[in-house]
Design an enzyme around this catalytic site. Structure first.
Site, PDB file in Angstrom:
ATOM      1  N   HIS A 305      34.888  41.582  35.310  1.00  0.00           N
ATOM      2  CA  HIS A 305      34.614  42.811  36.057  1.00  0.00           C
ATOM      3  C   HIS A 305      33.176  42.781  36.551  1.00  0.00           C
ATOM      4  CE1 HIS A 305      34.054  47.135  36.874  1.00  0.00           C
ATOM      5  NE2 HIS A 305      35.372  47.168  37.003  1.00  0.00           N
ATOM      6  N   ASP A 362      42.857  46.245  35.813  1.00  0.00           N
ATOM      7  CA  ASP A 362      43.737  45.919  36.940  1.00  0.00           C
ATOM      8  C   ASP A 362      44.865  44.986  36.516  1.00  0.00           C
ATOM      9  OD1 ASP A 362      42.272  47.352  38.967  1.00  0.00           O
ATOM     10  OD2 ASP A 362      40.744  45.810  38.820  1.00  0.00           O
TER      11      ASP A 362
END
Length: 427
Positions: A305, A362
């Site tokens: 991330h 995600d």
């Protein structure tokens, strides 16, 4: 007055600035007066620039921490529902039982959209990307409420927040129904926020639809986990648009457009596409090797991330939910087998651990949405639906602070210096 100072030296001349610090996070150098000395900071992507003060959300990527109004995200996902979290984000404190009941009723009263708005969909091709349609119809809300909003009045801002929170799920479900040629389903006030969305997505007039409570709770958690995330690209877009005094519905449409990008809200869609590209478990070693090869353009989506250099706290919650959903539905799908093996490798392979490439939110949310039956093209719409309350909270906060200025970033000009443009003979 700030206790600490920073000194900038340029060509032997010193400039002194205050060092400020919030209740959490890094210290910041207050450079807002720098332009008076004909100097600007160069910070592509604003990665080192704090553009506002906010009391809504705090992210610490090194520690893997995400707080909404001071509450850890895992506690909110376990102990609250999305409307309770929405109230918290919008008003600063968790609601009492009565406040929650009144807030829920108010949201449900505003879930319908104007009948004329339903005709907007007919102007789009059936195969349009749902995010393209979502940008259009959410912006069109401004045409229905432009005369009744005075953003300087707090009661108008609160009514706008309720309208957006209530109507965006209705519009999102309509985007899906239009794409598959099914009739729009009216919202049901007896259902929860997530349950109502599932109803509008998957029910038809032909037979009764019963909401699966496991899927309902899973979707509610997805909404909570995506409700806000500090000053990301789409939130900053909403704030910049709002700084001009623009219609709030137009500001949200701008945020939806920004979210559409594959580096932002489109990441979970890209993750599912990657799993489909890998196809089967036996091909995973080939793609793992490619991911480790710096010269190979292939990248594993759903891992690591931009902010989190530790395990994404949202992913921990979503991981449990993902396994609950797959167990509930008892789905036998090679895609989920690939995802499970990738997850195992990422949590045990020294390369992934050393590079802090943990599965992110995600990765898991895409799998859950796919299992529920939501098509890949709708993934980013789901993100927009959940994030709307965060955008509204930041929009409200800007106006409440009352001291914001219209955004006006500066640039480093690299074009021609001044040159003459003589007239030519056109005869």
């Amino acid at each position: 007055m700030a206790d600490k100072k920073a000194t900038l030296t340029v060509d032997g001349k010193n400039y002194e600035f205050d060092i400020v610090k919030g209740s959490l996070g890094y210290e910041s150098i207050d450079i807002h007066g720098l332009s008076q000395n004909k100097l600007f900071m160069y910070d592509p992507g604003l990665v080192s620039t704090a553009v506002c003060e906010s009391a809504i959300t705090y992210v610490d990527g090194d520690e893997g921490m995400l707080l909404y109004r001071g509450y850890p995200i895992d506690q909110l996902a376990s102990n609250a529902d999305y409307l309770e979290v929405s109230y918290l984000l919008l008003f600063g404190e968790r609601p009492t039982k009565q406040q929650y009941q009144d807030f829920s009723k108010l949201v449900k009263r505003h879930t319908l959209v104007h009948e004329q708005l339903t005709k907007f969909f007919q102007g789009f091709r059936r195969d349009s990307h749902p995010m393209a349609v979502m940008c259009g119809v959410s912006g069109a809300l401004a045409a229905f409420y432009h005369d009744s909003i005075d953003v300087k009045k707090e009661e108008h801002r609160e009514l706008t927040a309720i309208r957006l929170l209530a109507k965006i799920p209705t519009l999102a479900a309509m985007c899906y129904k239009y794409s598959i040629g099914q009739p729009f389903m009216f919202p049901q006030n007896n259902l929860s926020y997530a349950g109502n969305f599932l109803y509008m997505m998957f029910a038809t007039p032909c037979e009764p639809y019963v909401v699966n409570p496991v899927l309902e709770r899973a979707l509610d958690k997805i909404f909570i986990l995506h409700a806000d995330h500090e000053q990301n690209a789409s939130t900053s877009t909403v704030r910049i648009a709002a700084s001009s005094g623009a219609n709030p519905f137009a500001c949200i449409a701008a945020g939806i457009a920004s979210l559409w990008g594959p580096s932002h809200g489109g990441a979970n869609e890209a993750c599912i596409n990657m799993l489909e590209e890998i196809g089967t478990v036996d091909r995973i070693p080939e793609f793992i090797a490619r991911a480790k090869d710096k010269n190979d353009p292939f990248r594993l989506m759903g891992f690591g991330h931009r902010v989190y250099k530790n395990y994404d706290p949202r992913a921990k919650v979503m991981r449990e939910t993902c396994h609950e959903v797959l167990k509930e539905l008892n789905i036998k799908n090679p895609l989920f087998d690939v995802a499970s093996e990738l997850e195992r490798i990422a949590l045990s392979d020294p390369y992934f651990i050393d590079h802090k490439l943990y599965p992110n939110v995600d990765f898991y949310s895409g799998i859950v949405l796919k299992a529920i039956g939501i098509p890949t093209s709708m993934f980013t719409v789901m993100f927009a639906l959940a994030r709307t309350v965060g955008w509204i909270a930041h929009w409200k906060e800007m106006y409440k602070q009352g001291n914001f200025k219209i955004a006006r970033p500066r640039q480093i000009y690299t074009g021609y210096t001044e040159r003459d443009f003589p007239a030519i003979d056109k005869d």
